[in-house]
Design a protein around this motif. Structure first.
Motif, mmCIF file in Angstrom:
data_model
loop_
_atom_site.group_PDB
_atom_site.id
_atom_site.type_symbol
_atom_site.label_atom_id
_atom_site.label_comp_id
_atom_site.label_asym_id
_atom_site.label_seq_id
_atom_site.Cartn_x
_atom_site.Cartn_y
_atom_site.Cartn_z
ATOM 1 N N LEU A 148 70.291 71.713 35.582
ATOM 2 C CA LEU A 148 69.514 72.714 35.855
ATOM 3 C C LEU A 148 68.769 73.295 34.712
ATOM 4 N N LEU A 149 69.527 73.610 34.025
ATOM 5 C CA LEU A 149 68.561 74.528 32.468
ATOM 6 C C LEU A 149 67.181 74.185 32.466
ATOM 7 N N PHE A 150 66.602 73.443 31.842
ATOM 8 C CA PHE A 150 65.323 72.684 31.964
ATOM 9 C C PHE A 150 64.479 72.943 33.331
ATOM 10 N N SER A 151 65.015 71.600 34.224
ATOM 11 C CA SER A 151 64.106 72.265 35.366
ATOM 12 C C SER A 151 63.795 72.672 36.231
ATOM 13 N N ASN A 152 65.158 74.186 36.362
ATOM 14 C CA ASN A 152 65.302 74.530 37.344
ATOM 15 C C ASN A 152 65.862 76.244 36.481
ATOM 16 N N PRO A 153 65.152 76.628 35.753
ATOM 17 C CA PRO A 153 66.371 77.927 35.206
ATOM 18 C C PRO A 153 66.539 79.298 35.706
ATOM 19 N N THR B 230 74.185 79.669 38.679
ATOM 20 C CA THR B 230 74.956 78.447 38.452
ATOM 21 C C THR B 230 75.638 79.139 37.071
ATOM 22 N N PHE B 231 75.364 79.911 36.040
ATOM 23 C CA PHE B 231 76.221 80.984 35.616
ATOM 24 C C PHE B 231 76.494 81.636 35.430
ATOM 25 N N ALA B 232 76.237 81.961 36.507
ATOM 26 C CA ALA B 232 76.912 83.170 36.971
ATOM 27 C C ALA B 232 77.637 83.481 37.674
ATOM 28 N N THR B 233 77.982 82.285 38.065
ATOM 29 C CA THR B 233 79.147 82.014 39.241
ATOM 30 C C THR B 233 80.033 81.415 38.379
ATOM 31 N N LEU B 234 79.891 80.736 37.148
ATOM 32 C CA LEU B 234 80.646 79.963 36.255
ATOM 33 C C LEU B 234 81.501 81.260 35.377
#
Length: 227
Positions: free
Chosen positions: A182-187, A193-197
């Motif tokens: 989702l990095l390029f399609s929906n930042p 999701t990165f915060a969740t990670l």
């Protein structure tokens, strides 16, 4: 996709060297040998504090014969803790996600506690299979149930450690894969999701420490029953 998820639990090799050997040795390299000098460095001081706190926490409820296990259980705690935390680093391998290793640790140690119980207090150990005051009709069933519960203990030790670490690693890989996709399609969603990670990684650090402690704690409880 399924093979990609579970391929992380296969033992990889680097320059022809299996990483499982490095994973076995790293925990001991991180804990230096204590010295007899008055002044020590911070790492040795933290190590000494950890060993004293852990032994006091584990062996305080045990009677004196059980204190002979202090060295082996402390070493096991350091070994499991080092490997569990090491597996959370990138490009590493977690040996404790393998059921064969966990059962290889659980079965001999559990069998040693049972053997000590039968050698030192045979009557009390056999009495665990049939509590006092059991109705006559329930005696055969209760003996079978207690025997099964005794032999299932090492399985529970190994499976608990394997399942918790495996589930955590699978969740981390799934969320990290979703973050990259989702990095390029929906930042915006990718940042969430990165915060969740990050939160899940902190949780996995706690799980790695707790599971190592629980493994050793249950062994000490089995030892307490037989000493």
């Amino acid at each position: 996709m399924t093979m990609n998820l579970f391929s992380q639990f296969a033992s990889p090799s680097l320059l022809g060297i299996p990483l499982i050997l490095i994973a076995f040795l790293v925990p001991w390299f991180l804990f230096p040998t204590p010295c007899n000098r008055w002044t020590t460095n911070r790492l040795v001081t933290i190590q000494t504090w950890f060993v004293k706190t852990f032994t006091k926490q584990i062996f305080l409820p045990l009677n004196f014969p059980g204190h002979k296990w202090a060295l082996i259980l402390t070493s096991l705690m350091i070994f499991l803790l080092g490997m569990n935390l090491l597996g959370l680093l990138p490009y590493t391998f977690t040996p404790t996600t393998q059921l064969s290793l966990n059962l290889g640790l659980a079965i001999p140690l559990w069998l040693a506690t049972v053997a000590i119980g039968f050698r030192n207090q045979l009557t009390a150990s056999l009495g665990h299979f049939l509590p006092e005051g059991t109705p006559t009709l329930l005696i055969p069933i209760l003996i079978i149930i207690e025997t099964i519960s005794l032999f299932i203990r090492p399985m529970a030790l190994g499976v608990r450690l394997t399942a918790n670490l495996t589930a955590g690693h699978l969740l981390i890989q799934l969320i990290s894969t979703a973050t990259m996709a989702l990095l390029f399609s929906n930042p915006i969603v990718s940042s969430l999701t990165f915060a969740t990670l990050l939160l899940l990684t902190m949780l996995e650090i706690a799980v790695a420490m707790i599971q190592a402690y629980v493994f050793v704690l249950l062994l000490s409880l089995y030892l307490q029953e037989n000493t």
